[in-house]
Design a protein around this motif. Structure first.
Motif, PDB file in Angstrom:
ATOM      1  N   TYR A  49       9.904   4.754   3.218  1.00 32.66           N
ATOM      2  CA  TYR A  49       9.071   5.721   2.497  1.00 32.66           C
ATOM      3  C   TYR A  49       9.949   6.723   1.754  1.00 32.66           C
ATOM      4  N   MET A  50      10.906   7.304   2.456  1.00 38.17           N
ATOM      5  CA  MET A  50      11.768   8.309   1.827  1.00 38.17           C
ATOM      6  C   MET A  50      12.652   7.688   0.742  1.00 38.17           C
ATOM      7  N   TYR A  51      13.143   6.492   1.007  1.00 40.87           N
ATOM      8  CA  TYR A  51      14.033   5.829   0.045  1.00 40.87           C
ATOM      9  C   TYR A  51      13.263   5.480  -1.232  1.00 40.87           C
ATOM     10  N   ILE A  52      12.073   4.910  -1.084  1.00 41.99           N
ATOM     11  CA  ILE A  52      11.273   4.528  -2.253  1.00 41.99           C
ATOM     12  C   ILE A  52      10.866   5.763  -3.048  1.00 41.99           C
ATOM     13  N   LYS A  53      10.415   6.793  -2.361  1.00 39.34           N
ATOM     14  CA  LYS A  53      10.000   8.019  -3.048  1.00 39.34           C
ATOM     15  C   LYS A  53      11.179   8.643  -3.803  1.00 39.34           C
ATOM     16  N   GLY A  54      12.344   8.697  -3.175  1.00 41.34           N
ATOM     17  CA  GLY A  54      13.532   9.239  -3.841  1.00 41.34           C
ATOM     18  C   GLY A  54      13.939   8.404  -5.037  1.00 41.34           C
ATOM     19  N   TYR A  55      13.852   7.092  -4.889  1.00 36.68           N
ATOM     20  CA  TYR A  55      14.213   6.177  -5.974  1.00 36.68           C
ATOM     21  C   TYR A  55      13.284   6.374  -7.172  1.00 36.68           C
TER      22      TYR A  55
ATOM     23  N   PRO B 289       0.818  -1.227   0.000  1.00 38.01           N
ATOM     24  CA  PRO B 289       0.000   0.000   0.000  1.00 38.01           C
ATOM     25  C   PRO B 289       0.852   1.277   0.000  1.00 38.01           C
ATOM     26  N   MET B 290       1.993   1.231   0.695  1.00 36.56           N
ATOM     27  CA  MET B 290       2.859   2.410   0.734  1.00 36.56           C
ATOM     28  C   MET B 290       3.418   2.705  -0.653  1.00 36.56           C
ATOM     29  N   ILE B 291       3.865   1.670  -1.361  1.00 33.63           N
ATOM     30  CA  ILE B 291       4.426   1.868  -2.701  1.00 33.63           C
ATOM     31  C   ILE B 291       3.353   2.411  -3.638  1.00 33.63           C
ATOM     32  N   ILE B 292       2.149   1.858  -3.555  1.00 31.62           N
ATOM     33  CA  ILE B 292       1.052   2.336  -4.408  1.00 31.62           C
ATOM     34  C   ILE B 292       0.711   3.789  -4.081  1.00 31.62           C
ATOM     35  N   LYS B 293       0.708   4.138  -2.796  1.00 33.01           N
ATOM     36  CA  LYS B 293       0.427   5.511  -2.371  1.00 33.01           C
ATOM     37  C   LYS B 293       1.489   6.474  -2.916  1.00 33.01           C
ATOM     38  N   ILE B 294       2.752   6.058  -2.876  1.00 31.91           N
ATOM     39  CA  ILE B 294       3.834   6.908  -3.403  1.00 31.91           C
ATOM     40  C   ILE B 294       3.663   7.098  -4.904  1.00 31.91           C
ATOM     41  N   ILE B 295       3.321   6.028  -5.604  1.00 33.83           N
ATOM     42  CA  ILE B 295       3.117   6.120  -7.059  1.00 33.83           C
ATOM     43  C   ILE B 295       1.995   7.115  -7.368  1.00 33.83           C
ATOM     44  N   HIS B 296       0.896   7.046  -6.618  1.00 34.67           N
ATOM     45  CA  HIS B 296      -0.214   7.980  -6.844  1.00 34.67           C
ATOM     46  C   HIS B 296       0.156   9.405  -6.430  1.00 34.67           C
TER      47      HIS B 296
ATOM     48  N   TRP C  77      13.719  -3.200  -1.321  1.00 33.58           N
ATOM     49  CA  TRP C  77      14.763  -4.186  -1.042  1.00 33.58           C
ATOM     50  C   TRP C  77      16.079  -3.485  -0.690  1.00 33.58           C
ATOM     51  N   GLU C  78      16.437  -2.459  -1.491  1.00 37.98           N
ATOM     52  CA  GLU C  78      17.661  -1.710  -1.206  1.00 37.98           C
ATOM     53  C   GLU C  78      17.565  -0.993   0.141  1.00 37.98           C
ATOM     54  N   ALA C  79      16.391  -0.461   0.449  1.00 39.98           N
ATOM     55  CA  ALA C  79      16.202   0.254   1.724  1.00 39.98           C
ATOM     56  C   ALA C  79      16.394  -0.701   2.899  1.00 39.98           C
ATOM     57  N   THR C  80      15.867  -1.923   2.773  1.00 38.00           N
ATOM     58  CA  THR C  80      16.041  -2.887   3.873  1.00 38.00           C
ATOM     59  C   THR C  80      17.496  -3.293   4.029  1.00 38.00           C
ATOM     60  N   ARG C  81      18.227  -3.310   2.944  1.00 41.81           N
ATOM     61  CA  ARG C  81      19.652  -3.669   3.007  1.00 41.81           C
ATOM     62  C   ARG C  81      20.478  -2.553   3.665  1.00 41.81           C
ATOM     63  N   ARG C  82      20.084  -1.308   3.427  1.00 39.15           N
ATOM     64  CA  ARG C  82      20.859  -0.163   3.931  1.00 39.15           C
ATOM     65  C   ARG C  82      20.363   0.363   5.277  1.00 39.15           C
ATOM     66  N   PHE C  83      19.236  -0.130   5.733  1.00 34.83           N
ATOM     67  CA  PHE C  83      18.608   0.401   6.935  1.00 34.83           C
ATOM     68  C   PHE C  83      19.452   0.122   8.184  1.00 34.83           C
ATOM     69  N   ASP C  84      19.551   1.156   9.034  1.00 41.84           N
ATOM     70  CA  ASP C  84      20.229   1.040  10.326  1.00 41.84           C
ATOM     71  C   ASP C  84      19.178   1.279  11.409  1.00 41.84           C
TER      72      ASP C  84
ATOM     73  N   GLN D 151       7.316  -2.239  -9.640  1.00 41.41           N
ATOM     74  CA  GLN D 151       8.496  -3.111  -9.551  1.00 41.41           C
ATOM     75  C   GLN D 151       9.721  -2.325  -9.092  1.00 41.41           C
ATOM     76  N   LEU D 152       9.866  -1.115  -9.592  1.00 41.73           N
ATOM     77  CA  LEU D 152      10.975  -0.266  -9.155  1.00 41.73           C
ATOM     78  C   LEU D 152      10.834   0.074  -7.667  1.00 41.73           C
ATOM     79  N   GLY D 153       9.590   0.262  -7.222  1.00 43.02           N
ATOM     80  CA  GLY D 153       9.344   0.500  -5.799  1.00 43.02           C
ATOM     81  C   GLY D 153       9.760  -0.692  -4.955  1.00 43.02           C
ATOM     82  N   LEU D 154       9.515  -1.901  -5.462  1.00 44.16           N
ATOM     83  CA  LEU D 154       9.959  -3.107  -4.749  1.00 44.16           C
ATOM     84  C   LEU D 154      11.478  -3.198  -4.694  1.00 44.16           C
ATOM     85  N   ILE D 155      12.116  -2.839  -5.785  1.00 41.33           N
ATOM     86  CA  ILE D 155      13.592  -2.824  -5.797  1.00 41.33           C
ATOM     87  C   ILE D 155      14.105  -1.818  -4.775  1.00 41.33           C
ATOM     88  N   ALA D 156      13.478  -0.647  -4.738  1.00 39.64           N
ATOM     89  CA  ALA D 156      13.873   0.381  -3.773  1.00 39.64           C
ATOM     90  C   ALA D 156      13.642  -0.102  -2.350  1.00 39.64           C
TER      91      ALA D 156
END
Length: 160
Positions: A58-64, A13-20, A40-47, A33-38
């Motif tokens: 949210y910020m990572y996906i929106k920026g991506y 729902p968050m990815i769909i909300k960002i797209i809209h 995945w990358e966000a979970t890898r880089r998250f501290d 799909q790009l949101g899913l990639i973002a």
């Protein structure tokens, strides 16, 4: 940590909300799909020491997605993609070839058969020296010899 499939379902729902919110109306599946990639990358880089995953994701996906939109816009500005109407209007110049083979053969009077082959292959079919050699099963240097002889004879014919 959760599996990525569970995480993707949770953040769908968050990815769909960002797209809209970015007013993306074309290629929504691709941007999802790009949101899913973002994600995945966000979970890898998250501290975890720095905050919550939801805020970071949210910020990572929106920026991506914004970066992808910028790339797409730049690509559209640089390249022209004509519509279908354009292709139906274009004439087929291949059928209107000004150098028909018969016309070329009329200019080949006085040339050897191999020199005539070189003229036809290079002028009518736009073949390179190596392509002619492969087609005729001879060496490239033989075709270059045909070319040199043909050019010399044609020059002499043009001078006369």
């Amino acid at each position: 940590m959760e599996s990525f499939e569970q995480l993707a379902e949770q953040y769908k729902p968050m990815i769909i909300k960002i797209i809209h919110s970015l007013h993306i109306y074309k290629d929504q599946e691709e941007f999802y799909q790009l949101g899913l990639i973002a994600l995945w990358e966000a979970t890898r880089r998250f501290d975890a020491k720095k905050g919550k995953l939801a805020s970071y994701a949210y910020m990572y996906i929106k920026g991506y997605l914004l970066m992808e939109l910028k790339k797409c816009r730049k690509n559209e500005e640089r390249n022209l993609y004509p519509n279908e109407e354009f292709w139906s209007v274009i004439e087929d110049h291949a059928s209107l070839c000004p150098l028909e083979e018969e016309t070329l053969r009329s200019y080949c009077n006085g040339l050897t058969p191999n020199q005539t082959k070189w003229v036809i292959y290079s002028a009518h079919y736009s073949l390179s020296t190596s392509e002619i050699a492969a087609l005729e099963k001879v060496s490239v240097s033989a075709v270059k010899g045909w070319r040199a002889g043909a050019r010399e004879k044609i020059k002499r014919l043009m001078m006369d």
